[in-house]
Design a protein around this motif. Structure first.
Motif, short mmCIF file in Angstrom:
data_model
loop_
_atom_site.label_atom_id
_atom_site.label_comp_id
_atom_site.label_asym_id
_atom_site.label_seq_id
_atom_site.Cartn_x
_atom_site.Cartn_y
_atom_site.Cartn_z
N UNK A 1 0.85 -1.19 0.00
CA UNK A 1 0.00 0.00 0.00
C UNK A 1 0.89 1.24 0.00
N UNK A 2 0.48 2.24 -0.76
CA UNK A 2 1.25 3.50 -0.84
C UNK A 2 1.50 4.03 0.58
N UNK A 3 2.77 4.19 0.98
CA UNK A 3 3.08 4.65 2.35
C UNK A 3 3.02 6.17 2.44
N UNK A 4 1.90 6.69 2.85
CA UNK A 4 1.70 8.14 2.85
C UNK A 4 2.68 8.87 3.77
N UNK A 5 3.11 8.20 4.85
CA UNK A 5 4.04 8.85 5.76
C UNK A 5 5.44 8.95 5.19
N UNK A 6 5.70 8.25 4.09
CA UNK A 6 7.04 8.25 3.50
C UNK A 6 7.08 8.91 2.13
N UNK A 7 6.05 8.68 1.33
CA UNK A 7 6.06 9.18 -0.05
C UNK A 7 5.07 10.31 -0.29
N UNK A 8 4.36 10.71 0.75
CA UNK A 8 3.44 11.83 0.60
C UNK A 8 1.99 11.43 0.74
N UNK A 9 1.22 12.28 1.43
CA UNK A 9 -0.20 12.00 1.66
C UNK A 9 -1.00 12.10 0.36
N UNK B 1 -1.19 -2.12 -6.18
CA UNK B 1 0.26 -2.11 -6.04
C UNK B 1 1.00 -1.65 -7.27
N UNK B 2 0.27 -1.20 -8.30
CA UNK B 2 0.91 -0.81 -9.55
C UNK B 2 1.90 0.33 -9.35
N UNK B 3 1.72 1.14 -8.32
CA UNK B 3 2.60 2.28 -8.07
C UNK B 3 4.05 1.84 -7.84
N UNK B 4 4.26 0.59 -7.39
CA UNK B 4 5.59 0.13 -7.01
C UNK B 4 6.24 -0.73 -8.08
N UNK B 5 5.79 -0.64 -9.34
CA UNK B 5 6.23 -1.62 -10.35
C UNK B 5 6.81 -0.98 -11.61
#
Length: 738
Positions: free
Chosen positions: A460-468, A622-626
């Protein structure tokens, strides 16, 4: 008289009945006690399985063996204390087992890999920084990885010998880097993500290092001393024999699959893979052709291609191989015999002969694709970019067997006299003997990997690391997705244990993306060798394997027969018990063979694999991480995927004088530094290192899938107006959230 006869006959009948009752009672007792005796055996095997599996999963190092990434010329250093894992429903034990679980890959003797030096210096080939330059993720030593090999490299034992080989994790574990608010460089490790590895240049470098070790006396002496100290080899002569064997084998492999020069293509059309890509299909195809070829067919090729001056001098050596009782891997053995007599012609003529032999035996591995991500793979009905394999029945095991064939499983395939249970199960016609598909492929671990992947979830997109994420943008993006994307890309619940994904196929002509992979998958043919006149199933129905046959069917035939073969490294009782258990588990998988869905051509007797000339659309969680995107990795980030490809004559600015955005025709890959705004890795030219991706080269086209740009009709024939920039950002925000 008659009365006496009747009495005698009756007495004899009673006697026969008594014998029958006695025999029946004995059989019943034998069966009773036999079944009872099976109980402790079954209990033993169950307990043994539980204990052995618990021992394999006992490595629970909380850091999962993460090592610092140092001396990285592309991105710079990332310290191990700043690398963490995203939640994906796996714990440390799952990851560590996945990294080290051997699948039967035997690239190089294990002691050789530990002590091989780099080609141009004395540094270890296995040095973390050096292997990271090929984008293999470094690891420190843990319980399951005592020598601290990178992610996806492990020790395999086959027929009493130790080898270094690849695991699934080598191609399916990724990392993205980012810089936090305190200017600290950090990394996120993602299990099942597409690796950034470049196997092509890794193997070229290894071939060079092995050749240099043979030719450089000082290197060879150091190598001898270190390998002898391991105690596996008894003499320097033994080491030299294997050194020559594997140096020639890996050099031949790199030569077989090296990019071809094509004067009709831009820059000669040399389709190097670069980071994050591999033509896995092409290389699997070539490995099958190499190992299934018969001596008779190979001799036909030699007579047609090899100059008479070479054949006359090499004939006795070639015949010694062709007449050898051991017919396994005769292609490389014969080619090695020919190389010893190549001096009979001038070097240029021999180079031409080598190219002609390669063209006669193999097919160009020139259609590289991105490594697919593995979450939800077990929940799909069809897998691979072209939907080549059904996930029903033995499909998953057959798919994984094919993958190990491609990454250096030892294939001791040869024709044998007589009959075999395995050949019967594999569907062979044994009227003239059978093919023994003995190999190092570890079906037990392949099964366990598949079942382990059932629990893996997309990150899952980590908002605390890559932005809300902006909720209002996500909502608008969701509306666009439902209108333009959902008909092909199923929207699933990523953590639903009962999720199933129905694949949607699209003809490559209609989706417009690079066609080479789909064309090669169907069009490639090769000599069938030992499989000639056998039967194999195709989508259009059963077919007889002809002398020259579509390679897709030869892979299917070979994989099925490997699945039907038991492990030669285990005792007879154990190998049969485990083989039956694993096959039963495979057949019990929850995916059924289903009707293929989508837009594709139906197979016909003339074109039995026509349905594979299409590409698969899969769920996008999960496409954001590929990144990079499209099946051939020709688009660097998700934002550019929403742009059109620039065609000749397209303007630079619109009617109002604003710059028009297009996909990049040239960009750089190899960086792990993530750019959240465009959802992809840094792709501008780096200060050092990296691979220049040129989309004008054959197999690299970045055209097609231009739904957001209004250039590609959807599955229902509708063409939507192009998205404006703000709409693209809305859709991008939604894609981040999947």
């Amino acid at each position: 008289m008659l009365e006496k006869f009747i009495k005698l006959y009756t007495s004899f009948g009673r006697f026969v009945l008594k014998i029958y009752d006695f025999v029946l009672s004995v059989i019943k007792k034998l069966l009773y006690w036999g079944i009872l005796s099976l109980v402790p055996i079954l209990i033993f095997w169950y307990v043994y399985g539980v204990i052995s599996q618990s021992l394999e999963f006992r490595d629970d190092d909380p850091s999962r063996g993460v090592a610092s990434i140092l001396h990285d010329e592309i991105d710079g250093d990332v310290l191990k204390e700043n690398i963490e894992y995203l939640p994906q429903n796996w714990d440390a034990r799952d990851s560590l087992w996945f990294y080290a679980a051997s699948q039967g890959s035997n690239l190089l003797p294990y002691d050789f890999f530990l002590h091989l030096e780099q080609e141009n210096n004395q540094d270890a080939f296995r040095d973390n920084a050096y292997l990271n330059s090929f984008r293999y993720l470094p690891r420190e030593a843990t319980l399951s990885n005592p020598d601290g090999l990178p992610v996806g490299m492990t020790k395999d034992v086959y027929q009493g010998k130790k080898y270094m080989g690849f695991t699934c994790a080598a191609c399916h574990t990724s990392q993205i880097n980012y810089t936090d608010a305190n200017d600290v460089r950090r990394g996120l490790r993602i299990d099942g993500g597409p690796a950034a590895a470049d196997l092509e240049i890794f193997l070229v470098a290894m071939a060079g290092a092995l050749q240099k070790t043979m030719s450089d006396d000082a290197k060879r002496t150091r190598f001898h001393d270190k390998v002898l100290a391991e105690g596996t080899y008894d003499s320097r002569e033994q080491i030299d024999a294997d050194l020559a064997k594997y140096a020639n084998r890996i050099a031949a492999y790199t030569h077989t699959n090296e990019p071809l020069w094509d004067e009709n293509q831009p820059n000669g059309g040399r389709t190097h893979y670069g980071f994050s890509r591999l033509d896995a299909f092409g290389r699997i195809y070539n490995r099958v052709l190499q190992y299934i070829m018969s001596g008779e067919q190979l001799n036909e090729v030699l007579i047609k291609v090899v100059p008479a001056a070479v054949m006359d001098r090499a004939r006795s050596d070639v015949d010694a191989v062709l007449d050898d009782e051991d017919q396994s891997n005769i292609v490389l053995r014969v080619l090695a015999a020919l190389e010893n007599h190549a001096g009979a012609v001038n070097p240029a003529q021999w180079q031409q002969t080598r190219a002609e032999l390669r063209a006669a035996i193999y097919n160009p591995a020139n259609a590289p694709t991105s490594y697919p991500y593995l979450w939800d793979i077990a929940q799909h009905d069809y897998v691979q970019w072209t939907g080549l394999v059904s996930n029903g029945g033995i499909g998953p095991l057959g798919r994984n067997v094919g993958q190990v064939i491609g990454v250096f499983g030892t294939l001791d395939w040869q024709r044998k006299e007589g009959r075999s249970i395995s050949a019967r199960i594999g569907g062979q016609d044994q009227s003239l003997g059978h093919i023994n598909f003995k190999s190092s492929i570890d079906q037990r671990n392949l099964n366990r990997v598949e079942f382990s992947l059932r629990r893996l979830q997309s990150p899952v997109w980590p908002e605390d690391k890559l932005g809300a994420l902006r909720d209002d943008w996500k909502e608008r993006g969701s509306e666009i997705f439902d209108q333009r994307c959902a008909s092909c890309h199923a929207n699933i619940v990523r953590d639903d244990p009962n999720r199933k994904i129905v694949t949607r196929m699209s003809q490559f002509e209609k989706v417009g993306t690079d066609p080479l992979l789909a064309i090669n998958t169907v069009a490639y043919n090769g000599y069938s060798g030992m499989a000639h006149n056998q039967n194999v199933d195709a989508a259009a129905g059963p077919m007889v394997i002809e002398k020259v046959q579509p390679v897709a069917s030869l892979v299917s035939f070979s994989a099925r027969n490997v699945v039907a073969s038991w492990d030669p490294d285990k005792t007879p009782i154990r190998r049969v018990a485990e083989w039956a258990w694993d096959l039963a588990k495979t057949l019990k998988n929850r995916s059924a063979t289903t009707i293929r869905r989508g837009d594709f051509d139906e197979p016909t007797p003339a074109e039995p694999f026509k349905q594979l000339q299409a590409y698969k659309a899969r769920a996008l969680n999960g496409i954001w991480a590929t990144a990079p995107y499209l099946h051939n990795g020709s688009v660097p980030n998700l934002y550019e995927l929403l742009l059109p490809k620039r065609q000749p004559g397209d303007p630079d600015v619109d009617e109002e004088g604003n710059p028009i955005e297009y996909r990049s025709d040239v960009f750089w890959v190899g960086s792990r530094d993530f750019e959240p705004d465009v959802v992809g890795f840094r792709s501008k030219q780096y200060k050092s290192g990296g691979f220049r991706f040129d989309t004008s080269i054959q197999g690299n086209s970045n055209a097609g899938h231009e739904y957001a740009a209004g250039n590609t009709p959807d599955a229902e024939g509708r063409t939507f107006a192009p998205l404006n920039k703000q709409e693209r950002l809305y859709l991008l925000e939604y894609l981040k959230s999947l």
